[in-house]
Design a protein around this motif. Structure first.
Motif, PDB file in Angstrom:
ATOM      1  N   SER A 244       3.948   6.003  -5.224  1.00 22.43           N
ATOM      2  CA  SER A 244       4.046   6.141  -6.683  1.00 22.43           C
ATOM      3  C   SER A 244       3.096   7.198  -7.232  1.00 22.43           C
ATOM      4  O   SER A 244       3.231   7.630  -8.370  1.00 22.43           O
ATOM      5  CB  SER A 244       3.771   4.802  -7.361  1.00 22.43           C
ATOM      6  OG  SER A 244       2.396   4.480  -7.267  1.00 22.43           O
ATOM      7  N   LEU A 245       2.145   7.637  -6.415  1.00 18.31           N
ATOM      8  CA  LEU A 245       1.174   8.643  -6.868  1.00 18.31           C
ATOM      9  C   LEU A 245       1.733  10.058  -6.857  1.00 18.31           C
ATOM     10  O   LEU A 245       1.079  10.971  -7.335  1.00 18.31           O
ATOM     11  CB  LEU A 245      -0.093   8.582  -5.993  1.00 18.31           C
ATOM     12  CG  LEU A 245      -0.863   7.263  -6.027  1.00 18.31           C
ATOM     13  CD1 LEU A 245      -2.044   7.331  -5.076  1.00 18.31           C
ATOM     14  CD2 LEU A 245      -1.331   6.933  -7.438  1.00 18.31           C
ATOM     15  N   GLY A 246       2.902  10.232  -6.275  1.00 18.09           N
ATOM     16  CA  GLY A 246       3.514  11.564  -6.295  1.00 18.09           C
ATOM     17  C   GLY A 246       3.523  12.199  -4.926  1.00 18.09           C
ATOM     18  O   GLY A 246       4.080  11.649  -3.994  1.00 18.09           O
ATOM     19  N   ASP A 247       2.871  13.377  -4.792  1.00 17.55           N
ATOM     20  CA  ASP A 247       2.894  14.176  -3.570  1.00 17.55           C
ATOM     21  C   ASP A 247       2.488  13.343  -2.358  1.00 17.55           C
ATOM     22  O   ASP A 247       1.364  12.884  -2.239  1.00 17.55           O
ATOM     23  CB  ASP A 247       1.944  15.377  -3.718  1.00 17.55           C
ATOM     24  CG  ASP A 247       2.002  16.288  -2.500  1.00 17.55           C
ATOM     25  OD1 ASP A 247       2.958  16.153  -1.704  1.00 17.55           O
ATOM     26  OD2 ASP A 247       1.089  17.122  -2.347  1.00 17.55           O
ATOM     27  N   ARG A 248       3.430  13.186  -1.440  1.00 18.76           N
ATOM     28  CA  ARG A 248       3.179  12.342  -0.262  1.00 18.76           C
ATOM     29  C   ARG A 248       2.690  13.146   0.936  1.00 18.76           C
ATOM     30  O   ARG A 248       2.184  12.576   1.890  1.00 18.76           O
ATOM     31  CB  ARG A 248       4.461  11.616   0.137  1.00 18.76           C
ATOM     32  CG  ARG A 248       4.945  10.708  -0.964  1.00 18.76           C
ATOM     33  CD  ARG A 248       6.273  10.112  -0.624  1.00 18.76           C
ATOM     34  NE  ARG A 248       6.773   9.357  -1.779  1.00 18.76           N
ATOM     35  CZ  ARG A 248       7.967   8.843  -1.853  1.00 18.76           C
ATOM     36  NH1 ARG A 248       8.808   8.986  -0.872  1.00 18.76           N
ATOM     37  NH2 ARG A 248       8.320   8.176  -2.922  1.00 18.76           N
TER      38      ARG A 248
ATOM     39  N   ASP B 236      -3.171   7.490   2.394  1.00 23.91           N
ATOM     40  CA  ASP B 236      -2.734   6.092   2.333  1.00 23.91           C
ATOM     41  C   ASP B 236      -1.245   5.974   2.672  1.00 23.91           C
ATOM     42  O   ASP B 236      -0.839   5.084   3.414  1.00 23.91           O
ATOM     43  CB  ASP B 236      -2.984   5.489   0.945  1.00 23.91           C
ATOM     44  CG  ASP B 236      -4.449   5.190   0.692  1.00 23.91           C
ATOM     45  OD1 ASP B 236      -5.149   4.827   1.662  1.00 23.91           O
ATOM     46  OD2 ASP B 236      -4.888   5.302  -0.470  1.00 23.91           O
ATOM     47  N   TYR B 237      -0.466   6.908   2.135  1.00 23.16           N
ATOM     48  CA  TYR B 237       0.966   6.882   2.386  1.00 23.16           C
ATOM     49  C   TYR B 237       1.268   7.184   3.857  1.00 23.16           C
ATOM     50  O   TYR B 237       2.002   6.451   4.515  1.00 23.16           O
ATOM     51  CB  TYR B 237       1.686   7.897   1.489  1.00 23.16           C
ATOM     52  CG  TYR B 237       3.171   7.939   1.726  1.00 23.16           C
ATOM     53  CD1 TYR B 237       4.007   6.983   1.161  1.00 23.16           C
ATOM     54  CD2 TYR B 237       3.731   8.930   2.521  1.00 23.16           C
ATOM     55  CE1 TYR B 237       5.374   7.005   1.387  1.00 23.16           C
ATOM     56  CE2 TYR B 237       5.095   8.961   2.757  1.00 23.16           C
ATOM     57  CZ  TYR B 237       5.904   8.000   2.189  1.00 23.16           C
ATOM     58  OH  TYR B 237       7.264   8.023   2.422  1.00 23.16           O
TER      59      TYR B 237
ATOM     60  N   ASN C 188      -1.076  12.660   1.202  1.00 28.01           N
ATOM     61  CA  ASN C 188      -1.531  11.349   0.766  1.00 28.01           C
ATOM     62  C   ASN C 188      -1.837  10.487   2.002  1.00 28.01           C
ATOM     63  O   ASN C 188      -0.940   9.971   2.654  1.00 28.01           O
ATOM     64  CB  ASN C 188      -0.444  10.707  -0.099  1.00 28.01           C
ATOM     65  CG  ASN C 188      -0.876   9.400  -0.707  1.00 28.01           C
ATOM     66  OD1 ASN C 188      -1.647   8.667  -0.116  1.00 28.01           O
ATOM     67  ND2 ASN C 188      -0.346   9.116  -1.885  1.00 28.01           N
TER      68      ASN C 188
ATOM     69  N   SER D 220       3.975   1.559  -1.034  1.00 29.17           N
ATOM     70  CA  SER D 220       4.654   1.670  -2.341  1.00 29.17           C
ATOM     71  C   SER D 220       3.709   2.233  -3.395  1.00 29.17           C
ATOM     72  O   SER D 220       4.085   3.113  -4.167  1.00 29.17           O
ATOM     73  CB  SER D 220       5.158   0.302  -2.798  1.00 29.17           C
ATOM     74  OG  SER D 220       6.143  -0.157  -1.937  1.00 29.17           O
ATOM     75  N   TRP D 221       2.486   1.715  -3.414  1.00 29.51           N
ATOM     76  CA  TRP D 221       1.488   2.211  -4.362  1.00 29.51           C
ATOM     77  C   TRP D 221       1.210   3.696  -4.114  1.00 29.51           C
ATOM     78  O   TRP D 221       1.209   4.494  -5.050  1.00 29.51           O
ATOM     79  CB  TRP D 221       0.195   1.398  -4.233  1.00 29.51           C
ATOM     80  CG  TRP D 221      -0.965   2.009  -4.940  1.00 29.51           C
ATOM     81  CD1 TRP D 221      -1.253   1.955  -6.267  1.00 29.51           C
ATOM     82  CD2 TRP D 221      -1.985   2.805  -4.349  1.00 29.51           C
ATOM     83  NE1 TRP D 221      -2.384   2.668  -6.553  1.00 29.51           N
ATOM     84  CE2 TRP D 221      -2.865   3.202  -5.375  1.00 29.51           C
ATOM     85  CE3 TRP D 221      -2.246   3.234  -3.047  1.00 29.51           C
ATOM     86  CZ2 TRP D 221      -3.981   4.005  -5.146  1.00 29.51           C
ATOM     87  CZ3 TRP D 221      -3.356   4.025  -2.818  1.00 29.51           C
ATOM     88  CH2 TRP D 221      -4.203   4.397  -3.875  1.00 29.51           C
ATOM     89  N   ALA D 222       1.000   4.068  -2.834  1.00 31.72           N
ATOM     90  CA  ALA D 222       0.690   5.464  -2.499  1.00 31.72           C
ATOM     91  C   ALA D 222       1.870   6.375  -2.841  1.00 31.72           C
ATOM     92  O   ALA D 222       1.673   7.498  -3.324  1.00 31.72           O
ATOM     93  CB  ALA D 222       0.335   5.581  -1.017  1.00 31.72           C
TER      94      ALA D 222
ATOM     95  N   THR E  87       0.837  -1.213   0.000  1.00 32.33           N
ATOM     96  CA  THR E  87       0.000   0.000   0.000  1.00 32.33           C
ATOM     97  C   THR E  87       0.863   1.251   0.000  1.00 32.33           C
ATOM     98  O   THR E  87       0.597   2.205  -0.739  1.00 32.33           O
ATOM     99  CB  THR E  87      -0.944   0.012   1.226  1.00 32.33           C
ATOM    100  OG1 THR E  87      -1.762  -1.157   1.183  1.00 32.33           O
ATOM    101  CG2 THR E  87      -1.817   1.247   1.252  1.00 32.33           C
TER     102      THR E  87
END
Length: 163
Positions: A41-45, A50-51, A48, A37-39, A35
């Motif tokens: 990869s979406l960019g702005d952390r 999930d991240y 985020n 890693s996926w989050a 989860t």
């Protein structure tokens, strides 16, 4: 010098700790890593969820894994079913007690890491357990608690049977 008493635990308690460790390590942690890693990869952390939640949960899991590993390494597994002296309260004993008002309760003396007072599993290091160790049926023991002293009579002592 290590003056800490042994970290006794029953085979069942040790199995529960190992099962929790394996569940966290082999199932839950890999899911959270995926989860995160996926989050990521979406960019702005920074915003985020999930991240951020995943990283927080990962730290919690890693702390718990570290704690469980330390406990299991220090554990001394003692099987109460092999207790030879069954007429005396020792580690693993299942003890029926009666207080001054003849209120009865059953407690089992277990390791600190498996204690659950609501289920009658009390740590062998708890005040009541320390007072009971060495007692025989008919013995009266005084337990010093924060609320004052309480007297208990040992009604019955038994140990799990060997399988």
């Amino acid at each position: 010098m290590n003056d800490r008493p042994p970290r006794f635990i029953t085979p069942q308690g040790f199995a529960r700790l190992r099962a929790e460790y394996e569940e966290l390590f082999a199932v839950e942690r890999p899911k959270i890593v995926e989860t995160v890693s996926w989050a990521a990869s979406l960019g702005d952390r920074s915003e985020n969820a999930d991240y951020l939640y995943g990283k927080k949960r990962l730290r919690e899991i890693d702390r718990r894994l570290s704690y469980l590993a330390k406990v299991m390494k220090a554990a001394k597994v003692v099987d109460p079913a092999t207790q030879e002296q069954r007429d005396t309260v020792r580690f693993g004993a299942i003890v029926e007690l009666a207080d001054e008002d003849d209120n009865r309760r059953v407690v089992t003396l277990v390791g600190e890491d498996e204690a659950d007072a609501t289920s009658g599993l009390i740590s062998w290091a708890a005040p009541i357990a320390r007072a009971l160790v060495g007692a025989k049926v008919g013995d009266e023991r005084i337990v010093r608690l924060p609320a004052g002293e309480k007297s208990y009579e040992v009604i019955n002592i038994r140990y799990p049977s060997q399988t």
